[in-house]
Design an enzyme around this catalytic site. Structure first.
Site, mmCIF file in Angstrom:
data_model
loop_
_atom_site.group_PDB
_atom_site.id
_atom_site.type_symbol
_atom_site.label_atom_id
_atom_site.label_comp_id
_atom_site.label_asym_id
_atom_site.label_seq_id
_atom_site.Cartn_x
_atom_site.Cartn_y
_atom_site.Cartn_z
ATOM 1 N N HIS A 182 130.665 -82.755 -0.072
ATOM 2 C CA HIS A 182 129.624 -82.176 0.375
ATOM 3 C C HIS A 182 128.704 -81.403 -1.045
ATOM 4 O O HIS A 182 129.196 -82.487 -1.978
ATOM 5 C CB HIS A 182 129.904 -80.586 0.725
ATOM 6 C CG HIS A 182 128.515 -79.813 0.863
ATOM 7 N ND1 HIS A 182 128.258 -79.445 1.919
ATOM 8 C CD2 HIS A 182 128.161 -79.029 0.443
ATOM 9 C CE1 HIS A 182 127.484 -78.435 2.205
ATOM 10 N NE2 HIS A 182 127.575 -77.706 0.802
ATOM 11 N N GLY A 195 119.769 -82.180 -4.589
ATOM 12 C CA GLY A 195 118.796 -82.822 -3.682
ATOM 13 C C GLY A 195 118.789 -84.314 -3.749
ATOM 14 O O GLY A 195 117.822 -85.364 -4.270
ATOM 15 N N GLN A 247 126.825 -75.829 7.687
ATOM 16 C CA GLN A 247 127.661 -76.946 7.269
ATOM 17 C C GLN A 247 129.462 -76.235 6.076
ATOM 18 O O GLN A 247 129.918 -76.786 6.635
ATOM 19 C CB GLN A 247 127.764 -78.526 6.522
ATOM 20 C CG GLN A 247 126.209 -78.718 8.026
ATOM 21 C CD GLN A 247 125.994 -80.029 7.187
ATOM 22 O OE1 GLN A 247 124.889 -80.847 6.362
ATOM 23 N NE2 GLN A 247 125.634 -81.292 8.533
ATOM 24 N N CYS A 263 123.757 -77.837 -2.728
ATOM 25 C CA CYS A 263 122.611 -77.869 -2.213
ATOM 26 C C CYS A 263 122.772 -76.542 -2.880
ATOM 27 O O CYS A 263 122.559 -75.160 -1.497
ATOM 28 C CB CYS A 263 121.987 -78.100 -0.605
ATOM 29 S SG CYS A 263 120.538 -77.252 -0.173
ATOM 30 N N ASP A 268 117.795 -91.405 -0.849
ATOM 31 C CA ASP A 268 118.655 -91.023 -1.393
ATOM 32 C C ASP A 268 120.063 -91.281 -2.430
ATOM 33 O O ASP A 268 119.439 -92.696 -2.730
ATOM 34 C CB ASP A 268 119.854 -91.297 0.049
ATOM 35 C CG ASP A 268 120.973 -90.028 -0.469
ATOM 36 O OD1 ASP A 268 121.137 -89.961 -1.412
ATOM 37 O OD2 ASP A 268 121.710 -90.452 1.019
ATOM 38 N N ARG A 307 123.059 -90.611 -4.093
ATOM 39 C CA ARG A 307 123.563 -89.925 -4.673
ATOM 40 C C ARG A 307 125.050 -91.295 -4.538
ATOM 41 O O ARG A 307 124.109 -92.651 -4.073
ATOM 42 C CB ARG A 307 124.076 -88.859 -3.451
ATOM 43 C CG ARG A 307 123.703 -88.169 -3.413
ATOM 44 C CD ARG A 307 123.468 -87.471 -2.122
ATOM 45 N NE ARG A 307 123.222 -87.818 -0.598
ATOM 46 C CZ ARG A 307 123.788 -87.173 0.070
ATOM 47 N NH1 ARG A 307 124.144 -86.088 0.821
ATOM 48 N NH2 ARG A 307 122.815 -87.929 1.514
HETATM 49 N N1 LIG Z 1 115.615 -85.006 -2.297
HETATM 50 C C1 LIG Z 1 115.804 -83.532 -1.390
HETATM 51 N N2 LIG Z 1 116.987 -83.079 -0.979
HETATM 52 C C2 LIG Z 1 117.056 -82.716 0.371
HETATM 53 C C3 LIG Z 1 116.482 -82.049 1.611
HETATM 54 N N3 LIG Z 1 117.006 -81.536 1.945
HETATM 55 C C4 LIG Z 1 117.575 -80.867 1.571
HETATM 56 N N4 LIG Z 1 118.668 -81.486 0.810
HETATM 57 C C5 LIG Z 1 119.888 -82.314 -0.191
HETATM 58 O O1 LIG Z 1 120.657 -83.096 0.720
HETATM 59 C C6 LIG Z 1 121.573 -83.463 0.349
HETATM 60 C C7 LIG Z 1 122.988 -82.805 1.372
HETATM 61 O O2 LIG Z 1 122.671 -83.720 2.120
HETATM 62 P P1 LIG Z 1 122.105 -83.983 3.548
HETATM 63 O O3 LIG Z 1 120.525 -85.477 4.045
HETATM 64 O O4 LIG Z 1 121.253 -82.889 4.566
HETATM 65 O O5 LIG Z 1 123.247 -84.167 4.284
HETATM 66 P P2 LIG Z 1 124.782 -85.619 4.636
HETATM 67 O O6 LIG Z 1 125.806 -84.823 3.540
HETATM 68 O O7 LIG Z 1 124.317 -86.569 3.665
HETATM 69 O O8 LIG Z 1 125.141 -85.641 5.481
HETATM 70 P P3 LIG Z 1 126.124 -84.118 6.233
HETATM 71 O O9 LIG Z 1 127.294 -84.985 5.450
HETATM 72 O O10 LIG Z 1 125.362 -84.812 7.772
HETATM 73 O O11 LIG Z 1 125.909 -82.998 5.411
HETATM 74 C C8 LIG Z 1 121.686 -81.499 -0.672
HETATM 75 O O12 LIG Z 1 122.293 -82.910 -1.949
HETATM 76 C C9 LIG Z 1 120.796 -80.776 -0.714
HETATM 77 O O13 LIG Z 1 120.483 -80.739 -1.698
HETATM 78 C C10 LIG Z 1 115.106 -82.228 0.466
HETATM 79 O O14 LIG Z 1 114.372 -82.561 1.502
HETATM 80 N N5 LIG Z 1 114.948 -83.219 -0.472
HETATM 81 ZN ZN LIG Z 2 120.500 -78.800 2.484
#
Ligand SMILES: Nc1nc2c(ncn2[C@@H]2O[C@H](COP(=O)(O)OP(=O)(O)OP(=O)(O)O)[C@@H](O)[C@H]2O)c(=O)[nH]1
Ligand SMILES: [Zn+2]
Length: 203
Positions: free
Chosen positions: A55, A97, A74, A58, A130, A132
Site C-alpha cells: 500500500h 502521492g 482498500q 495516502c 507515477d 513510485r
Molecule cells: N499524484 C497523485 N497521487 C495520488 C492521487 N490520488 C491518489 N494518489 C496517490 O496514489 C497512491 C495510490 O495509488 P493508486 O493508483 O490509488 O493505487 P495503486 O497502489 O497503484 O494500485 P492498487 O494496488 O490497485 O491500489 C497513493 O500514494 C496516493 O497518495 C492523485 O490524484 N495524484
Molecule cells: Zn488515496
C-alpha cells in the site's frame, strides 16, 4: 550496478485493530531517513504464498476520510481479508502521492479541481504520472522470510515491479472497494491511462 534500496528493521509492537491484533513493524530507509511500516498477522515464514497488500501512503484517503480516491477503503478491506484468513501482511510504503509527496499532491488536487485528470495534473507539475518504487519490499519481505505473495491490487504495474525484484506473485486479487461519485473520474483515469483493472461500469 545500483544496490536496491534497503529498509532496516527497527522494532515491533502489537497493533489492535477492529479486525484483529496485528503486529506493527518499523523500518527505516537509511538512505532517505524515511520511516515505513509493515503490519503482519499469523505465521508468515511457514506455509504458502502470503496474502499481502503493498500500500502506498495516502494521508488524505487513509487518515482523513477523503472520497477523492479509494485508498482508505482498500487499506481497510486488506486488513479485513487478512484477518479473515488469519495470515497475511500489509507493506505500508511512505510514498505519498504516487511519490510526489503530500504538498505536491495537494497542488495536483488543486489542478484537478479545475479540470485536469490525475495524470495531467502530475505532468503539469513536471512529474511523471507515477514515481513510485518498490525496491524496499525486497528487504522487508526478506526480514519475514517471505518469498511469494498473493497480492491484493488492481495495478498490473505493481505486480510487474515486484516480480522484477525477484518477488514471486503467485496470484493477483482484485481490491475493488470505496468507489463513489467523487472518485469515479479518478478511477476511470487509472483504468484508461494507468492500465488498472477496474470495472467502473454502472458505478
Ligand atoms: N499524484 C497523485 N497521487 C495520488 C492521487 N490520488 C491518489 N494518489 C496517490 O496514489 C497512491 C495510490 O495509488 P493508486 O493508483 O490509488 O493505487 P495503486 O497502489 O497503484 O494500485 P492498487 O494496488 O490497485 O491500489 C497513493 O500514494 C496516493 O497518495 C492523485 O490524484 N495524484
Ligand atoms: Zn488515496
Amino acid at each position: 550496478m545500483v544496490a536496491a534500496p534497503h529498509a532496516e528493521y527497527i522494532d515491533s509492537c502489537d497493533l489492535p485493530t477492529p479486525w484483529g491484533t496485528f503486529r506493527l513493524h518499523g523500518f527505516i530507509d537509511r538512505a532517505t531517513g524515511k520511516e515505513h511500516v509493515v503490519l503482519t498477522l499469523g505465521d508468515l515464514a511457514n506455509g504458502g504464498p502470503v496474502l499481502a497488500r503493498v500500500h502506498s501512503e495516502c494521508l488524505t484517503g487513509d487518515a482523513l476520510f477523503s472520497q477523492r480516491c479509494d485508498c482508505g477503503a482498500q487499506l481497510e478491506d486488506a486488513l479485513r481479508r487478512i484477518a479473515a484468513e488469519g495470515r497475511g501482511m500489509v507493506l505500508y510504503l511512505r510514498q505519498e502521492g504516487r511519490g510526489i509527496g503530500l504538498i505536491n499532491k495537494i497542488r495536483a488536487y488543486h489542478l484537478q479541481d479545475t479540470g485536469a485528470d490525475t495524470v495531467e495534473a502530475n505532468e503539469a507539475l513536471g512529474f511523471a504520472a507515477d514515481l513510485r518504487g518498490y525496491g524496499l519490499c525486497q528487504s522487508m519481505l526478506a526480514h519475514f522470510g517471505v518469498t511469494a505473495l498473493r497480492l491484493m491490487t488492481n495495478n498490473p504495474a505493481k505486480v510487474v515491479a515486484l516480480q522484477k525484484l525477484g518477488i514471486a506473485v503467485s496470484e493477483r486479487q482484485s481490491i475493488l472497494v470505496g468507489h463513489n461519485a467523487c472518485n469515479r473520474r479518478y478511477l476511470l483515469t487509472k483504468q484508461d491511462k494507468l492500465g488498472h483493472f477496474i470495472d467502473t461500469a454502472g458505478k
